[in-house]
Motif scaffolding. Structure first.
Motif, PDB file in Angstrom:
ATOM      1  N   PRO A   1       0.814  -1.228   0.000  1.00 31.37           N
ATOM      2  CA  PRO A   1       0.000   0.000   0.000  1.00 31.37           C
ATOM      3  C   PRO A   1       0.844   1.273   0.000  1.00 31.37           C
ATOM      4  CG  PRO A   1      -0.892  -1.587   1.559  1.00 31.37           C
ATOM      5  CD  PRO A   1       0.433  -2.119   1.107  1.00 31.37           C
ATOM      6  N   LEU A   2       1.991   1.241   0.710  1.00 38.56           N
ATOM      7  CA  LEU A   2       2.881   2.399   0.718  1.00 38.56           C
ATOM      8  C   LEU A   2       3.525   2.598  -0.643  1.00 38.56           C
ATOM      9  CD1 LEU A   2       4.702   1.965   4.157  1.00 38.56           C
ATOM     10  CD2 LEU A   2       3.005   3.698   3.554  1.00 38.56           C
ATOM     11  N   ASN A   3       3.932   1.510  -1.274  1.00 38.36           N
ATOM     12  CA  ASN A   3       4.569   1.617  -2.590  1.00 38.36           C
ATOM     13  C   ASN A   3       3.586   2.153  -3.624  1.00 38.36           C
ATOM     14  OD1 ASN A   3       7.242   1.158  -3.603  1.00 38.36           O
ATOM     15  ND2 ASN A   3       6.354  -0.323  -5.017  1.00 38.36           N
ATOM     16  N   VAL A   4       2.351   1.708  -3.542  1.00 37.66           N
ATOM     17  CA  VAL A   4       1.311   2.226  -4.439  1.00 37.66           C
ATOM     18  C   VAL A   4       1.062   3.699  -4.150  1.00 37.66           C
ATOM     19  CG1 VAL A   4      -1.143   2.069  -5.036  1.00 37.66           C
ATOM     20  CG2 VAL A   4       0.213  -0.022  -4.785  1.00 37.66           C
ATOM     21  N   LEU A   5       1.049   4.066  -2.879  1.00 33.89           N
ATOM     22  CA  LEU A   5       0.797   5.455  -2.486  1.00 33.89           C
ATOM     23  C   LEU A   5       1.826   6.407  -3.074  1.00 33.89           C
ATOM     24  CD1 LEU A   5      -0.688   7.582  -0.705  1.00 33.89           C
ATOM     25  CD2 LEU A   5       0.879   6.941   1.143  1.00 33.89           C
TER      26      LEU A   5
ATOM     27  N   ASP B   1      13.110   3.737  -3.957  1.00 31.66           N
ATOM     28  CA  ASP B   1      13.741   2.568  -4.586  1.00 31.66           C
ATOM     29  C   ASP B   1      13.865   1.425  -3.585  1.00 31.66           C
ATOM     30  OD1 ASP B   1      14.089   3.962  -7.007  1.00 31.66           O
ATOM     31  OD2 ASP B   1      15.929   4.866  -6.275  1.00 31.66           O
ATOM     32  N   PHE B   2      14.235   1.766  -2.348  1.00 31.46           N
ATOM     33  CA  PHE B   2      14.311   0.734  -1.306  1.00 31.46           C
ATOM     34  C   PHE B   2      12.925   0.153  -1.029  1.00 31.46           C
ATOM     35  CE2 PHE B   2      18.469   2.481  -0.508  1.00 31.46           C
ATOM     36  CZ  PHE B   2      19.198   1.417  -0.002  1.00 31.46           C
ATOM     37  N   LEU B   3      11.916   0.993  -1.096  1.00 34.39           N
ATOM     38  CA  LEU B   3      10.545   0.511  -0.908  1.00 34.39           C
ATOM     39  C   LEU B   3      10.178  -0.466  -2.018  1.00 34.39           C
ATOM     40  CD1 LEU B   3       8.217   0.881   1.078  1.00 34.39           C
ATOM     41  CD2 LEU B   3       7.378   2.775  -0.327  1.00 34.39           C
ATOM     42  N   ASP B   4      10.657  -0.221  -3.240  1.00 36.35           N
ATOM     43  CA  ASP B   4      10.491  -1.185  -4.329  1.00 36.35           C
ATOM     44  C   ASP B   4      11.139  -2.515  -3.967  1.00 36.35           C
ATOM     45  OD1 ASP B   4       9.078   0.513  -5.969  1.00 36.35           O
ATOM     46  OD2 ASP B   4      10.685   0.859  -7.401  1.00 36.35           O
ATOM     47  N   PHE B   5      12.366  -2.448  -3.410  1.00 36.19           N
ATOM     48  CA  PHE B   5      13.069  -3.681  -3.013  1.00 36.19           C
ATOM     49  C   PHE B   5      12.229  -4.475  -2.016  1.00 36.19           C
ATOM     50  CE2 PHE B   5      17.334  -1.149  -3.323  1.00 36.19           C
ATOM     51  CZ  PHE B   5      17.214  -1.109  -4.697  1.00 36.19           C
ATOM     52  N   TYR B   6      11.722  -3.778  -0.999  1.00 34.91           N
ATOM     53  CA  TYR B   6      10.968  -4.447   0.060  1.00 34.91           C
ATOM     54  C   TYR B   6       9.648  -5.031  -0.446  1.00 34.91           C
ATOM     55  CZ  TYR B   6      13.946  -1.538   3.161  1.00 34.91           C
ATOM     56  OH  TYR B   6      14.988  -0.920   3.801  1.00 34.91           O
TER      57      TYR B   6
ATOM     58  N   GLN C   1       2.759  -4.882 -15.718  1.00 36.56           N
ATOM     59  CA  GLN C   1       2.246  -6.086 -15.088  1.00 36.56           C
ATOM     60  C   GLN C   1       2.471  -6.147 -13.583  1.00 36.56           C
ATOM     61  OE1 GLN C   1       0.323  -8.318 -16.453  1.00 36.56           O
ATOM     62  NE2 GLN C   1       0.440  -7.330 -18.457  1.00 36.56           N
ATOM     63  N   CYS C   2       3.402  -5.353 -13.063  1.00 31.29           N
ATOM     64  CA  CYS C   2       3.715  -5.454 -11.639  1.00 31.29           C
ATOM     65  C   CYS C   2       2.508  -5.097 -10.785  1.00 31.29           C
ATOM     66  CB  CYS C   2       4.879  -4.534 -11.276  1.00 31.29           C
ATOM     67  SG  CYS C   2       5.318  -4.644  -9.518  1.00 31.29           S
ATOM     68  N   PRO C   3       2.067  -6.002  -9.920  1.00 29.89           N
ATOM     69  CA  PRO C   3       0.860  -5.741  -9.128  1.00 29.89           C
ATOM     70  C   PRO C   3       1.093  -4.783  -7.968  1.00 29.89           C
ATOM     71  CG  PRO C   3       1.756  -7.883  -8.558  1.00 29.89           C
ATOM     72  CD  PRO C   3       2.587  -7.364  -9.688  1.00 29.89           C
ATOM     73  N   VAL C   4       2.374  -4.461  -7.673  1.00 28.63           N
ATOM     74  CA  VAL C   4       2.659  -3.582  -6.528  1.00 28.63           C
ATOM     75  C   VAL C   4       3.387  -2.313  -6.952  1.00 28.63           C
ATOM     76  CG1 VAL C   4       2.581  -5.386  -4.765  1.00 28.63           C
ATOM     77  CG2 VAL C   4       4.719  -4.973  -6.005  1.00 28.63           C
ATOM     78  N   ASP C   5       3.288  -1.963  -8.235  1.00 24.22           N
ATOM     79  CA  ASP C   5       3.780  -0.686  -8.769  1.00 24.22           C
ATOM     80  C   ASP C   5       5.285  -0.462  -8.614  1.00 24.22           C
ATOM     81  OD1 ASP C   5       1.220  -0.191  -9.528  1.00 24.22           O
ATOM     82  OD2 ASP C   5       0.920   1.607  -8.328  1.00 24.22           O
TER      83      ASP C   5
END
Length: 701
Positions: free
Chosen positions: A241-245, A290-295, A382-386
């Motif tokens: 949810p944070l990554n989408v935000l 970017d780190f949030l993408d990693f997580y 396609q990435c479901p978590v943005d």
């Protein structure tokens, strides 16, 4: 019951403390990187769009549901986590109330005895079990042991995924055990509705001890699961949810991000490579986003399964690009958060790990991975978590190109041509208007100002002006606009490359130089509206020039032509009795969501029979030219354009149509190879949609 409460609360406090410690570690690690205040500012200014994204992507699971079987399974498992929070409220309420009153018959105030809630809890828990079975079946069917690279789970941490499925299963069965035991002791808050719990209760004895043990077991399993989640890829339960935000809207496609250092847009006149971050050369050049993408990466492999580089046996997997950086970040994390003095006391192995280059033959990311990317955007789509894979790749390319001068040698020729001649081929700017002489009507060339009666500036582009196959599209569009009575003008020799190849290669400085030059030309000429035939030019003019103050109304030629056909200003008359398959250009389709207009045009041409390829629209397959790959040799694996043409040939077409000069060239080259081997009929050709339309609009001579 007092003992049960004490044990339960001690377990909870201990696990929550350990989980909080892990979350704090993750936060500290992310903030080692560069700040990204623009992400927060955008989310604040566009709260409505972000709320919609949460509702649609997180709660509605829109992207996941594109893959129906796994999407539906994930939908129910995700909602089980949300709805079953009410069960944990009931569980903790029961042990606390039991300790105080001796009777654990707690229910949530107001709604706690409502049969509908009891039914919903049992239904979603049962649906979750079915979802787990579906996940297990999908993983077995798509096992890397059976499919190798063909499995989207290839490279994923498989044991962790199975552990999570096992733990969710434990959560569900202990939930039904605890609820069924409460039914038997008369402490269950629902008289009806909870159909599974009440069914299970029929085979259990009425035992207060069993109820207490089941409650503790259920809470204990949940707490262990929580601890595993914050230490695994399933951290995405909280981070998604944070990554989408904080992701880009409408998605991470379209414009490339501006280069930033310290949270501010980089000013090349004042920037210092010794101080400022020129792209990403080391892990700490990455931003907290970017780190949030990693997580947040779930290791689902949807990106990998759609990547044209991976499909054609190249080393790039968008998933592994993220995971390799994440795994490296976790390895060096303890040392990144040390002071310089503390680091100096570490052993040589630690120092070697810290000094390991992000990109290199012995680096975290191999150069072949970086240069295989076509920027097609299939991964981001396609990435479901943005996760924004292209942004990661471009940042690393920028450092390699501008600081290390490490990039494929052929691309160096392209950069030199752009700098010296304003086009990738190094041809004279005076040749940009040669195509005009081949028309039987006059085309106005801008000298100082746009002609007063010209509605559009026709941005011809380097390929459209200088490449013979693309020039046919240019002339077709010009003729169609002339027939429709649309007044337009061209820049001719004053036009220069938009800078897209330079930017997508990573040479941001050259992009800025070309863009500022073009913006100055356009502004001085008084240009307001632009029509472009090249999707790369279209994307750059429409989405990237505003970053530098160039704001124009930009349309792709298929959008304008479809509008003119709809208005009746262009009327296709002559039948074209052909079976045609359409190839979606990535920078027109995925990057800018223009799917309908090219198809609308073909649908209006009499006689045309259209046949879609298996991979089309948002799952379309790249031609291989994007990301500056047009000017780099393809030495690894199968050629991407060959793969695409092989797919086109399965439709047995008479013609392949497209709407991009790069696609025209790449697909044309692959088809010519097929003709030479007898794999394609000699009459097969690749044409732009505009060429089909002009053929039908002009009377047969």
């Amino acid at each position: 019951m007092l003992l049960v409460a004490i044990i339960g609360l001690v377990m909870t406090v201990t696990v929550v403390a350990l989980a909080a410690r892990r979350v704090l570690f993750l936060y500290r690690l992310a903030t080692v990187g560069q700040p990204a205040p623009h992400r927060v500012e955008y989310a604040r200014k566009h709260a409505g769009a972000e709320l919609k994204a949460q509702l649609v992507e997180v709660f509605g699971q829109k992207k996941l549901l594109k893959w129906t079987p796994s999407g539906v399974a994930h939908f129910f498992v995700m909602w089980a986590f949300i709805i079953l929070l009410t069960v944990y409220i009931e569980a903790y309420g029961a042990i606390i109330q039991g300790a105080v009153t001796g009777r654990p018959d707690f229910h949530i105030p107001l709604i706690g005895t409502w049969p509908v809630l009891g039914f919903l809890q049992d239904f979603i828990a049962l649906a979750c079990l079915l979802g787990l079975a579906a996940f297990a079946a999908i993983r077995i069917k798509n096992s890397p042991k059976k499919l190798g690279r063909g499995s989207r789970f290839s490279g994923s941490h498989l044991s962790g995924a199975w552990l999570i499925l096992f733990m969710i299963f434990n959560v569900i069965w202990t939930l039904f055990l605890a609820r069924a035991a409460a039914v038997r002791t008369g402490n269950f808050p629902y008289e009806s509705g909870a159909f599974v719990s009440q069914t299970v209760a029929k085979v259990l004895p009425a035992s207060a001890l069993l109820e207490e043990i089941a409650l503790l077991l259920h809470i204990g399993v949940m707490l262990v699961f929580l601890l595993i989640v914050v230490h695994s890829k399933h951290l995405h339960i909280f981070s998604a949810p944070l990554n989408v935000l904080f992701s880009r809207r409408p998605d991470g496609l379209g414009p490339a991000q501006e280069m930033r250092s310290g949270g501010k847009v980089l000013d090349f006149e004042e920037a210092d490579p010794e101080v400022d971050a020129f792209g990403r050369g080391k892990l700490t050049d990455a931003t907290w986003k970017d780190f949030l993408d990693f997580y947040t990466c779930t290791e689902c492999g949807r990106c990998q399964s759609q990547c044209p580089a991976w499909i054609t046996d190249k080393p790039l997997s968008p998933k592994m690009l993220i995971l390799d950086q994440r795994d490296h970040a976790f390895k060096v994390a303890p040392y990144l958060m040390m002071s310089e003095e503390q680091r100096s006391h570490q052993g040589e192995d630690v120092l070697a790990l810290l000094e390991k280059p992000l990109v290199g033959e012995e680096g975290v990311i191999h150069p072949d991975v970086l240069w295989s990317c076509t920027n097609c955007g299939a991964c981001v789509e396609q990435c479901p978590v943005d996760i924004e894979h292209i942004d990661h790749i471009l940042d690393m390319r920028r450092y390699q190109v501008m600081i290390e001068s490490a990039f494929p040698s052929e691309a160096g020729v392209m950069l030199k041509n752009l700098e010296n001649k304003g086009n990738p081929w190094g041809m004279s700017e005076m040749k940009r208007a040669d195509w005009v002489a081949e028309l039987d009507f006059e085309v106005e060339i801008v000298e100082d100002k746009m002609p007063a009666d010209a509605e559009y500036l026709f941005w011809v582009g380097c390929a459209g002006a200088l490449e013979d196959r693309a020039k046919r599209t240019t002339k077709a569009v010009a003729e169609l606009l002339h027939i429709a009575g649309v007044k337009f003008a061209v820049l001719g020799p004053m036009e220069a490359c938009t800078g897209d190849p330079a930017r997508r290669l990573g040479m941001e400085f050259l992009f800025n130089m070309l863009a500022q030059q073009n913006i100055e030309t356009l502004n001085e000429a008084g240009v307001k509206k632009i029509v472009a035939t090249c999707p790369h030019c279209f994307n750059t003019l429409a989405n990237e020039y505003p970053q530098l103050g160039g704001n124009y109304e930009v349309v792709h030629h298929t959008q304008l032509l479809a509008h003119l056909v709809e208005e009746g200003r262009l009327t296709p008359i002559t039948p074209i009795e052909e079976k045609i398959t359409y190839h979606d250009p990535c920078f027109l389709g995925r990057h800018n969501k223009v799917y309908a207009q090219p198809r609308d045009i073909m649908a209006k041409v009499p006689g045309v029979q259209t046949q879609e390829m298996h991979r089309c629209k948002d799952r379309g397959f790249c031609c291989g030219a994007g990301g500056a790959r047009m000017w780099m040799e393809e030495r690894i694996g199968k050629r991407i354009n060959t793969e695409r043409v092989d797919e086109a040939l399965t439709t047995d077409p008479d013609t392949v149509s497209t709407a991009c000069p790069f696609c025209l060239v790449m697909l044309g080259d692959a088809i010519n190879e097929k003709k030479n081997t007898g794999a394609a009929k000699n009459s097969l050709e690749v044409v732009d949609v505009a060429q089909l339309l002009i053929k039908s609009v002009k009377p047969v001579s």
